[in-house]
Design an enzyme around this catalytic site. Structure first.
Site, PDB file in Angstrom:
ATOM      1  N   GLU A  12     -15.419 -28.005 -32.330  1.00 54.83           N
ATOM      2  CA  GLU A  12     -16.502 -26.823 -32.125  1.00 54.83           C
ATOM      3  C   GLU A  12     -16.427 -26.159 -33.840  1.00 54.83           C
ATOM      4  O   GLU A  12     -15.288 -25.672 -33.952  1.00 54.83           O
ATOM      5  CB  GLU A  12     -15.919 -25.612 -31.312  1.00 54.83           C
ATOM      6  CG  GLU A  12     -17.122 -24.876 -30.695  1.00 54.83           C
ATOM      7  CD  GLU A  12     -16.996 -23.658 -31.575  1.00 54.83           C
ATOM      8  OE1 GLU A  12     -17.905 -23.477 -32.607  1.00 54.83           O
ATOM      9  OE2 GLU A  12     -16.529 -22.696 -31.526  1.00 54.83           O
ATOM     10  N   CYS A  30     -19.366 -17.983 -35.041  1.00 56.63           N
ATOM     11  CA  CYS A  30     -20.100 -19.376 -35.430  1.00 56.63           C
ATOM     12  C   CYS A  30     -21.529 -19.188 -34.507  1.00 56.63           C
ATOM     13  O   CYS A  30     -22.239 -20.134 -35.164  1.00 56.63           O
ATOM     14  CB  CYS A  30     -19.050 -20.342 -34.661  1.00 56.63           C
ATOM     15  SG  CYS A  30     -18.689 -20.172 -32.991  1.00 56.63           S
TER      16      CYS A  30
END
Length: 481
Positions: free
Chosen positions: A229, A263
């Site tokens: 990720e 993010c």
């Protein structure tokens, strides 16, 4: 907390480094513990994990304090992170059996004599390498789901936030489990590399794209599977019919929350030309009311402040305009909010992940152009769409090249444990959270059991011609007409 106190805390934390031998010992202990943990079954593991969630909930204020001290984020933000992490831990423990238990599947005509089923088995030992921006919530998306799937976990927190990992280890040990199902090793990237090489059966990594590539290369040495990720350059699209006040409110939260160190936050905003000025006015008014150091904290990683400053400078050199703040908004680790427009498409502020409190707002003719510009990125993590027409919003969301999309909100998926999270392209691969997150930490095992003798004996080296003729007729009747 002052910047000096924050710097001292992170410097002290980074000094706590495990040796390669210690990491290898932790991985070996995890492999042994995984066998015991597997035998507990779904029901037994659920009991342990619910007790673990209870310990986290009861110690939420203390744990939030550790997060706030190590990251510099406000106490309320840290507490919200604990709440989200506990929700995911609870969901994973309650849903693991439903998702991963063996289930029957149709055998079909050819395999009619077979009882077919699909089951899932834990990998064994899983290494989790966590980030510093959300040092509890993000890695818990791997830790909780890996544990619920039957794996033992070795967790390496960021060297900037080791205290969070150590707190989790103590919390688990307080339950007095007879096996080290959850362990923590601390240190820098060398420790992460050692964990990848220590013989764990899978690695879950969260961090930058550049670091993910190094982790992937290390895992490739032993064909250790990886879920990654990584970063994002997440876009918001605002239609002409959108509720501009709501969109502006979400834009500021998505872009400035946690000092922009999210993010899947908001970095690029594409607004229909007819409402561009009105939207910009709504955003800038809200941004000017936000105070760095109060509403959000400093850059947790020291080098990040320079990355943000360099992007702002690049945007301004290329003809961009600062509507709020500018190059002088960076004061040490603390960065005042910045709003830019007119940024060149090839500027680093438009192409690279900023990970700081900077919003780039640009006009577009309509949502179609917004989709094209949003998709013109090597990242594919998150996005958001604002429009009064929910059906149109869903249609636009489907056209965006990313893993998660929210319509008329931002980061809505974070509080929905059933939704898988992850991206494409430079944002990584694989999924955490939800059913897919549980399956990410399990291997698939297919099984057939012969339930009766078939009249056509084709699985033999001594086939009868009659059986072949009948099979040929069946093929034509079933698929050739």
């Amino acid at each position: 907390m002052t910047q000096t106190e924050h710097r001292q805390r992170t410097d002290d934390a980074a000094a706590q480094v495990e040796t390669t031998a210690q990491v290898e010992a932790a991985a070996e202990a995890a492999r042994s513990a995984a066998r015991w943990w597997d035998v507990q079954g779904f029901r037994g593991r659920r009991g342990w994990l619910r007790d673990f969630a209870r310990v986290l909930a009861r110690g939420a204020d203390e744990l939030a304090g550790v997060i706030a001290r190590e990251t510099g984020k406000p106490d309320d933000d840290a507490l919200l992170e604990v709440m989200l992490a506990v929700e995911h831990l609870d969901w994973a423990s309650r849903n693991a059996k439903r998702v991963l238990r063996r289930r029957s599947v149709r055998s079909g005509v050819v395999g009619i004599d077979q009882a077919a089923s699909v089951g899932y088995r834990p990998y064994g030992a899983v290494g989790v390498i966590g980030p510093w921006n959300y040092p509890l919530y993000t890695p818990m998306g791997s830790i909780a789901y890996a544990l619920a799937a039957g794996n033992a976990v070795v967790f390496k927190p960021s060297e900037l936030t080791p205290g969070v990992g150590e707190w989790l280890a103590r919390a688990w040990q307080s339950l007095a489990p007879p096996q080290p199902v959850l362990q923590v090793v601390t240190g820098d990237g060398a420790v992460g590399a050692a964990l990848c090489r220590a013989g764990v059966d899978k690695v879950a990594f969260t961090g930058s794209t550049a670091t993910a590539k190094r982790v992937m290369a290390t895992c490739a040495e032993s064909l250790t599977p990886l879920v990654a990720e990584c970063g994002g350059k997440d876009a918001m699209l605002v239609a002409a019919d959108a509720d501009l006040d709501a969109a502006a409110e979400y834009a500021v939260f998505g872009g400035l929350g946690n000092a922009g160190q999210t993010c899947a936050g908001v970095e690029r905003i594409y607004v229909a030309d007819g409402v561009f000025d009105e939207f910009v006015a709504a955003v800038t008014a809200r941004v000017r009311a936000v105070r760095a150091g109060t509403d959000y904290g400093p850059m947790t990683m020291p080098a990040q402040a320079e990355i943000v400053r360099a992007q702002i400078a690049d945007a301004l050199r290329g003809g961009g305009r600062a509507l709020v703040g500018g190059e002088d908004s960076t004061q040490g680790r603390t960065i005042e909010p910045v709003v830019l427009t007119g940024v060149a498409p090839d500027s680093t502020a438009a192409t690279d992940e900023t990970f700081g409190p900077v919003l780039v707002i640009e006009p577009v003719a309509d949502l179609d152009e917004g989709v094209r510009r949003a998709n013109a990125s090597r990242y594919g993590l998150g996005a958001s769409v604002f429009t009064a027409d929910a059906d149109a919003g869903r249609a636009v969301a489907d056209r965006l090249d990313c893993g998660v999309v929210t319509v008329n909100s931002v980061l809505g998926f974070a509080g929905v444990p059933a939704l898988p999270f992850g991206g494409t392209g430079d944002s990584g691969f694989g999924r955490i959270h939800g059913d897919d997150g549980l399956r990410e930490f399990a291997t698939v095992k297919s099984m057939t059991v012969t339930r009766f003798a078939t009249p056509l004996k084709l699985m033999t080296m001594r086939r009868r011609r009659r059986d072949v003729r009948v099979a040929r007729i069946m093929l034509r009747l079933r698929h050739g007409r």
